[in-house]
Design a protein around this motif. Structure first.
Motif: not given
Length: 127
Positions: A9, A15, A11, A55, A40-44, A57
């Protein structure tokens, strides 16, 4: 019992943009159930969209110190060709450890300043 690594992950301030950069670097893709996007707050992203992957974030603060963990990349091409490709994608050279005999590595930074290394390819190492 053991644990498996699900993802690494980051930070990040953006992202989505960083996920797009790392998609170009690694060839990873988004997970079909979790598409990446600027809202999106999270991009995987992962190999074929699967885990383990990366990931990203979104966080409010900027990166301020050296990473305590970083990725080491082994390219399909030569190390030097990969360094040139990554510069074209937006990475920068941070510290060049290449030696005249062809050994060594290059420490680079992604567009948000996260350090990573580009090592010689397996072919260059004679593997």
């Amino acid at each position: 019992m053991v644990s498996k690594i699900n993802q690494v992950t980051f930070d990040t301030r953006n992202g989505y943009e960083l996920a797009k950069f790392w998609m170009a670097v690694t060839g990873y893709t988004e997970h079909p159930d979790y598409p990446i996007g600027p809202d999106e707050e999270e991009n995987f992203i992962g190999p074929d969209g699967k885990h383990p992957g990366l990931l990203f974030i979104n966080v409010p603060e900027h990166k301020s110190v050296k990473n305590r963990l970083h990725l080491d990349l082994s390219p399909d091409t030569t190390r030097d060709e990969e360094v040139d490709r990554l510069i074209a994608l937006g990475a920068t050279v941070h510290d060049d450890h290449r030696k005249a005999d062809g050994t060594g590595w290059v420490t680079m930074r992604d567009p948000e300043g996260n350090e990573f290394c580009v090592e010689r390819s397996d072919a260059e190492r004679g593997r």
